[in-house]
Write an enzyme that holds these catalytic residues in place. Structure first.
Site, PDB file in Angstrom:
ATOM      1  CB  SER A   1      -0.664  -0.044   1.129  1.00 27.12           C
ATOM      2  OG  SER A   1      -1.545   1.280   1.219  1.00 27.12           O
TER       3      SER A   1
ATOM      4  CG  HIS B   1      -3.821  -1.491  -1.808  1.00 30.27           C
ATOM      5  ND1 HIS B   1      -4.979  -2.313  -2.206  1.00 30.27           N
ATOM      6  CD2 HIS B   1      -4.119  -0.910  -0.667  1.00 30.27           C
ATOM      7  CE1 HIS B   1      -5.880  -1.816  -1.416  1.00 30.27           C
ATOM      8  NE2 HIS B   1      -5.331  -1.013  -0.527  1.00 30.27           N
TER       9      HIS B   1
ATOM     10  CG  ASP C   1      -4.997   2.506   0.812  1.00 33.84           C
ATOM     11  OD1 ASP C   1      -5.922   1.793   0.473  1.00 33.84           O
ATOM     12  OD2 ASP C   1      -4.014   2.243   1.306  1.00 33.84           O
TER      13      ASP C   1
ATOM     14  CG  MET D   1      -8.452   7.183   1.797  1.00 33.59           C
ATOM     15  SD  MET D   1      -7.892   6.976   3.695  1.00 33.59           S
ATOM     16  CE  MET D   1      -6.860   5.599   3.808  1.00 33.59           C
TER      17      MET D   1
ATOM     18  CG  HIS E   1      -9.065  -0.040  -0.876  1.00 39.18           C
ATOM     19  ND1 HIS E   1      -8.508  -0.201   0.494  1.00 39.18           N
ATOM     20  CD2 HIS E   1     -10.598  -0.028  -0.868  1.00 39.18           C
ATOM     21  CE1 HIS E   1      -9.596  -0.162   1.519  1.00 39.18           C
ATOM     22  NE2 HIS E   1     -10.766  -0.294   0.795  1.00 39.18           N
TER      23      HIS E   1
ATOM     24  CG  MET F   1     -11.509   3.132   1.750  1.00 38.38           C
ATOM     25  SD  MET F   1      -9.746   3.035   2.752  1.00 38.38           S
ATOM     26  CE  MET F   1      -8.708   3.334   1.260  1.00 38.38           C
TER      27      MET F   1
ATOM     28  CG  MET G   1     -11.897  -3.144   4.608  1.00 43.37           C
ATOM     29  SD  MET G   1     -10.232  -2.568   3.803  1.00 43.37           S
ATOM     30  CE  MET G   1      -9.571  -1.905   5.136  1.00 43.37           C
TER      31      MET G   1
ATOM     32  CG  ASP H   1      -6.369  -2.765   2.902  1.00 45.84           C
ATOM     33  OD1 ASP H   1      -5.104  -2.586   3.583  1.00 45.84           O
ATOM     34  OD2 ASP H   1      -6.804  -2.127   2.196  1.00 45.84           O
TER      35      ASP H   1
HETATM   36  C1  DX5 Z   1      -6.653   1.465   5.463  1.00 46.56           C
HETATM   37  C2  DX5 Z   1      -6.021   1.282   4.042  1.00 46.56           C
HETATM   38  C3  DX5 Z   1      -5.048   0.128   3.958  1.00 46.56           C
HETATM   39  C4  DX5 Z   1      -3.641   0.764   4.749  1.00 46.56           C
HETATM   40  C5  DX5 Z   1      -2.835  -0.382   5.189  1.00 46.56           C
HETATM   41  O1  DX5 Z   1      -7.993   1.839   5.273  1.00 46.56           O
HETATM   42  O2  DX5 Z   1      -7.078   0.677   3.156  1.00 46.56           O
HETATM   43  O3  DX5 Z   1      -4.588  -0.109   2.574  1.00 46.56           O
HETATM   44  O4  DX5 Z   1      -2.891   1.255   3.760  1.00 46.56           O
HETATM   45  O5  DX5 Z   1      -1.796  -0.197   6.102  1.00 46.56           O
HETATM   46  P1  DX5 Z   1      -1.144  -1.018   6.771  1.00 46.56           P
HETATM   47  O6  DX5 Z   1      -0.735  -2.365   6.286  1.00 46.56           O
HETATM   48  O7  DX5 Z   1      -0.027  -0.274   7.511  1.00 46.56           O
HETATM   49  O8  DX5 Z   1      -2.156  -1.532   7.711  1.00 46.56           O
HETATM   50 ZN    ZN Z   2      -6.340  -0.294   1.281  1.00 44.95          ZN
END
Ligand code: DX5
Ligand code: ZN
Length: 227
Positions: free
Chosen positions: A13, A36, A38, A40, A69, A71, A140, A178
C-alpha cells in the site's frame, strides 16, 4: 490482457510510501504483484488522500499494475474513471455502492478487474449470490481510513466462510485482506483463505522493502500449504 500473477499476491500500500518521493517508492516495489492505491474522500472515511489526477500519474510511473481501493462515497459515479485511466483492478465498498452489480459490470466492460470491499462489521452473506460478478473481494482487517492499525482477528471467520463458499461454488474470485498485515499476521489470514495481501507499514517500514515483499510472500505461501 497481461498474464495475472499467481497466488499468494503481495500488494504494497503506497499510503505508507513517502508522498514526495513517490517515484522512488514505486520503483522499490517492482517485485510486488500490484501497487495498492488507497483513495479516500474525507467523507466515507475520515481521511483524505488523492484523486484521479494523482492516480493517473502513479499509473504512468508504477512498475506494477494498480490495485485501486476506493474508500469513497458514491462509487457508482466515480469508480469507472479509475478503470478508464488504466487501473488493472478497482475495488469499491459495498457499504457505499447503490448498485454493486451494475457497477462491477461497468468496471469489467471498461477492462478492469472488479472488486468489492467490506468493512469489519459488514456481513459477507449478501455477496454469496454475486460472487461471479466480482474478480476480488476485499475483507477489511481494520476499520478503513488509516495505515498502521492493528489487525482484527475477529474478521477471520467471515473470510473463512467466504473462502468456503467460493470453493463450493467453483468461483475463482480473489480474496484480499487489508489492514495490519505483517510477518506476524499474514499466516493467520492465509490460513483463513486469503490469497491477496495488502501491506503498507510492513513493507515501507522495513529497512529492505524488496526483502519484506519476498518474506511476506513466503510466509503466506507456507501457511496456505499447511492449511
Ligand atoms: C486502510 C487502507 C490500507 C492501509 C494498510 O484503510 O485501506 O490499505 O494502507 O496499511 P497497514 O498495512 O499499515 O495496516
Ligand atoms: Zn486499502
Amino acid at each position: 490482457m497481461p498474464e495475472l500473477p499467481a497466488a499468494p499476491r503481495i500488494n504494497p500500500s503506497i499510503l505508507a510510501a513517502d508522498f514526495v518521493n513517490m517515484q522512488r517508492d514505486l520503483e522499490r516495489i517492482a517485485s510486488a504483484d500490484f501497487a495498492h492505491v488507497d483513495v479516500m474522500d474525507n467523507h466515507f472515511v475520515p481521511n483524505l488522500t488523492f484523486g484521479p489526477q494523482m492516480v493517473e500519474r502513479i499509473q504512468a510511473t508504477s512498475p506494477v499494475p494498480l490495485d485501486v481501493h476506493l474508500m469513497i462515497t458514491d462509487p457508482d459515479r466515480w469508480a469507472p474513471g479509475y478503470a478508464e485511466l488504466g487501473a488493472a483492478s478497482v475495488t469499491f465498498h459495498l457499504e457505499a455502492a447503490s448498485d454493486p452489480i451494475a457497477l462491477a459490470r461497468r468496471l469489467r466492460d471498461i477492462g478492469a478487474r472488479a472488486g468489492v470491499a467490506i468493512k469489519p462489521g459488514t456481513p459477507a452473506e449478501s455477496l454469496y449470490d454475486m460472487l461471479d460478478e466480482f474478480d476480488q473481494i476485499l475483507v477489511m482487517t481494520v476499520e478503513p481510513g488509516f495505515g498502521g492499525q492493528g489487525f482484527m482477528p475477529e474478521t477471520m471467520p467471515k473470510l473463512r466462510s467466504l473462502s468456503d463458499e467460493a470453493k463450493r461454488r467453483g468461483s475463482s474470485v480473489w480474496l484480499q485482506v487489508d489492514g495490519g498485515i505483517s510477518d506476524r499476521t499474514i499466516e493467520i489470514a492465509s490460513a483463513a483463505g486469503a490469497d491477496t495481501f495488502v501491506a503498507g507499514s510492513a513493507v515501507y517500514g522495513a529497512d529492505d522493502v524488496e526483502a519484506a515483499v519476498t518474506r511476506l510472500r513466503e510466509l503466506a505461501r507456507a501457511a496456505s500449504l499447511e492449511s
